[in-house]
Design an enzyme around this catalytic site. Structure first.
Site, mmCIF file in Angstrom:
data_model
loop_
_atom_site.group_PDB
_atom_site.id
_atom_site.type_symbol
_atom_site.label_atom_id
_atom_site.label_comp_id
_atom_site.label_asym_id
_atom_site.label_seq_id
_atom_site.Cartn_x
_atom_site.Cartn_y
_atom_site.Cartn_z
ATOM 1 N N GLU A 50 0.814 -1.230 0.000
ATOM 2 C CA GLU A 50 0.000 0.000 0.000
ATOM 3 C C GLU A 50 0.844 1.275 0.000
ATOM 4 O OE1 GLU A 50 -0.406 -2.607 1.940
ATOM 5 O OE2 GLU A 50 -2.504 -3.276 1.863
ATOM 6 N N PHE A 112 -10.928 -7.073 14.342
ATOM 7 C CA PHE A 112 -9.881 -7.521 13.418
ATOM 8 C C PHE A 112 -9.580 -6.438 12.366
ATOM 9 C CE2 PHE A 112 -8.750 -9.789 9.424
ATOM 10 C CZ PHE A 112 -7.511 -10.273 9.844
ATOM 11 N N GLN A 113 -8.320 -6.115 12.248
ATOM 12 C CA GLN A 113 -7.825 -5.103 11.303
ATOM 13 C C GLN A 113 -8.463 -3.740 11.517
ATOM 14 O OE1 GLN A 113 -7.893 -6.789 7.263
ATOM 15 N NE2 GLN A 113 -5.865 -7.644 7.631
ATOM 16 N N LYS A 162 -17.403 -0.363 6.606
ATOM 17 C CA LYS A 162 -17.913 -1.389 5.687
ATOM 18 C C LYS A 162 -19.427 -1.280 5.528
ATOM 19 C CE LYS A 162 -17.105 -6.243 4.572
ATOM 20 N NZ LYS A 162 -16.376 -7.473 4.967
ATOM 21 N N MET A 474 24.545 8.286 0.957
ATOM 22 C CA MET A 474 24.559 9.602 1.598
ATOM 23 C C MET A 474 24.907 9.485 3.086
ATOM 24 S SD MET A 474 24.372 12.796 1.002
ATOM 25 C CE MET A 474 23.362 13.333 -0.381
#
Length: 570
Positions: A50, A112-113, A162, A474
């Site tokens: 993502e 959940f999540q 949802k 760097m």
């Protein structure tokens, strides 16, 4: 009025906002939206992480000037977006991120999540929304697009539960129009301030323009060039401002700041007037604030009032659209007599050409600067180059000469390693006819190289130049300069990038000599598909000049001259 689900309303609104491409990764909490997506004319790019979706949306926005869109599910899908959102925030890039959320009755139950993504992203978004009802979706989407692209652009997040996606309501696009007062309209420059600024400009003997990213965000590059041509004032450019004025323009001095040209930084310190346009005086540009341009009066034009006087006190601060200001100045401008000042700047260049790695004798090693310069030669400066963060980023800014706006895409404010490859995919989606190159270090490439699969799946012709020096370059340079060469955790092993690319079905080759660079670049350009080039360059080369952090802007570490390197001057 039609009755649609929240998920259907989401996609209908995106289509009406002009969205054709989105970047995302499905999951449980966003599945209703994905199911509804099939009914709408949207090209969905399936990313491999993502974070990549947000960088792709960002690259899409920077290349096109449109709003980029990224989609993810709840919990880890949403939190994986945070780095990309923060990157867009620091660089004022307009993106809208859409995340699924657990059902509204489960919020706060550690379901959940479940993650409070609006709370997590509050400091790194312009605004965010938690949508729990279908009839809230349209207004949230329409307002999000207005906020993202208005004023100083930036990221907006919409978190949709949802059940809000699954339930239905009557849908009225017109009734969901955002209140225009939600965003602050750009102020019109006041006549008094415009006149005062003009008086300062006309009386200056050693003026400089500091040109920033805001010139491109504000669509003001044509007005900016007209201002430079009419006034004869030379311009120094920030990293993100590269492309605002053609590199080939005789009054374009080049990049300022930590790795800017030495003469540019010295000229800033000697100027009697700085005209800062769409830039924010960040620490990489100013060096030590106590000694920064002490003899210069300062005019600062920016659309964000919070930037005026934030880091550097100014004599005249103008909060307005930079294009409007430039247009206001135009009728009264006359060419200034700056012969002595231009001659002084030319003199400041001194031995810079002698110190330039491009002009040093061939010692048999391949240097990153050679690679960047040859990509510029081969592409005639016409490509969109998307860089990652590190030494190669600075070499690109120094050795690829951009004549067009929006042709250098890079992470400036946040300095996000792993940005380049996914952002380039977004840029290619936005500009399918453009030649797109990724310039990336071996460290940053390994952070998001999984997106090679995305590039292949979408059949995108993007060329990747890995500047492979076997170090986190760097950081190693800082260890060399400031930590007595103690290379703690910076030596970097890598996979065989040629074999790796081949596993993805991508053409690839390794290059380790200077004479092989141009043929490899030309071969990559001629190939129909994507190509990965592994440029194995000198390991311990450094980016010069360099202003040490917190040092005075004109006190730079310079590349030793060839005479000094051989010891012949001792």
């Amino acid at each position: 009025m039609p009755r649609l689900t929240g998920a259907e309303i989401l996609w209908d609104c995106l289509v009406r906002e002009g969205v054709t491409d989105v970047f995302g990764y499905p999951g449980g909490a966003i599945l209703p939206a994905y199911d509804a997506m099939l009914k709408y004319p949207i090209r969905h790019v399936l990313v491999r992480h993502e974070q990549g979706a947000t960088h792709m949306a960002d690259g899409y926005a920077r290349a096109s000037g449109k709003v980029g869109v990224a989609v993810a599910t709840s919990g880890p899908g949403a939190t994986n977006m945070v780095t990309g959102i923060a990157t867009a925030m620091l660089d004022s890039s307009p993106i809208v991120c859409i995340t699924g959320q657990v059902g509204s009755r489960l919020i706060g139950s550690d379901a959940f999540q479940e993650t409070d993504i609006t709370g997590v992203t509050l400091p790194v978004t312009k605004h965010n929304y938690l949508v729990t009802r279908a009839d809230e979706v349209a207004h949230a989407v329409r307002e999000a697009f207005l906020v993202a692209k208005s004023g100083r652009p930036g990221p907006v997040l919409i978190d949709i539960t949802k059940d809000a996606q699954q339930s239905s309501c009557e849908y009225d696009w017109d009734a969901a129009a955002p209140d225009p007062d939600i965003v602050r309209s750009p102020a019109h420059p006041g006549d008094a301030q415009i006149q005062q600024a003009l008086e300062l400009i006309k009386s200056a003997r050693r003026p400089l323009v500091l040109a920033g990213h805001g010139l491109m965000l504000g669509g003001a590059t044509e007005e900016f060039r007209a201002f430079i041509d009419r006034s004869g004032i030379p311009a120094a450019i920030t990293l993100l401002g590269i492309g605002a004025l053609p590199a080939s323009h005789p009054l374009n001095l080049g990049m300022m700041g930590m790795h800017g040209e030495a003469w540019v930084n010295t000229a800033i310190q000697e100027a009697d007037l700085l005209i800062a346009l769409g830039m924010r005086f960040d620490d990489r540009v100013t060096g030590n604030l106590k000694t920064y341009a002490q003899n210069a009066r300062k005019i600062h034009v920016d659309i964000d009032p919070a930037e005026i006087g934030k880091n550097v006190p100014v004599d005249i601060g103008i909060v307005a659209d930079v294009r409007d200001v430039l247009r206001s100045w135009q009728p009264s401008l006359t060419r200034l007599d700056l012969g002595d000042w231009i001659a002084r700047i030319d003199a400041l260049k001194g031995d810079s050409a002698v110190r330039d790695i491009q002009n040093m004798p061939d010692d048999g090693h391949l240097y990153a600067a050679h690679v960047i310069h040859d990509i510029w030669r081969a592409t005639h400066g016409k490509a969109i180059v998307v860089t990652d963060v590190g030494q190669h980023q600075m070499w690109e800014a120094q050795y690829y000469h951009h004549d067009e706006p929006r042709t250098l895409i890079t992470s400036g404010g946040l300095g996000t390693m792993g940005f380049a490859l996914p952002a380039a995919i977004g840029a290619k989606m936005a500009c399918p006819d453009a030649e797109v190159w990724v310039v990336v270090g071996d460290g940053g490439f390994q952070m998001t190289m999984c997106e090679l699969a995305t590039m292949q799946q979408e059949n995108l012709k993007v060329n990747v130049a890995i500047i492979n020096n076997g170090y986190l370059g760097m950081v190693r340079q800082w260890q060399e300069f400031f930590y007595d060469r103690r290379y703690a955790a910076t030596p970097l092993s890598s996979p065989d990038f040629v074999t790796l690319a081949s596993a993805y079905g991508i053409e690839a080759r390794a290059v380790n000599t200077r004479h092989a660079v141009i043929p490899a670049v030309e071969q990559a350009r001629a190939h129909r598909g994507a190509v990965v080039l592994d440029f194995q360059v000198e390991q311990e080369d450094s980016v010069y000049p360099m202003v040490p952090a917190g040092a005075d802007l004109h006190k730079m570490i310079r590349r030793p001259t060839p005479l000094a390197e051989t010891g012949a001057d001792r």
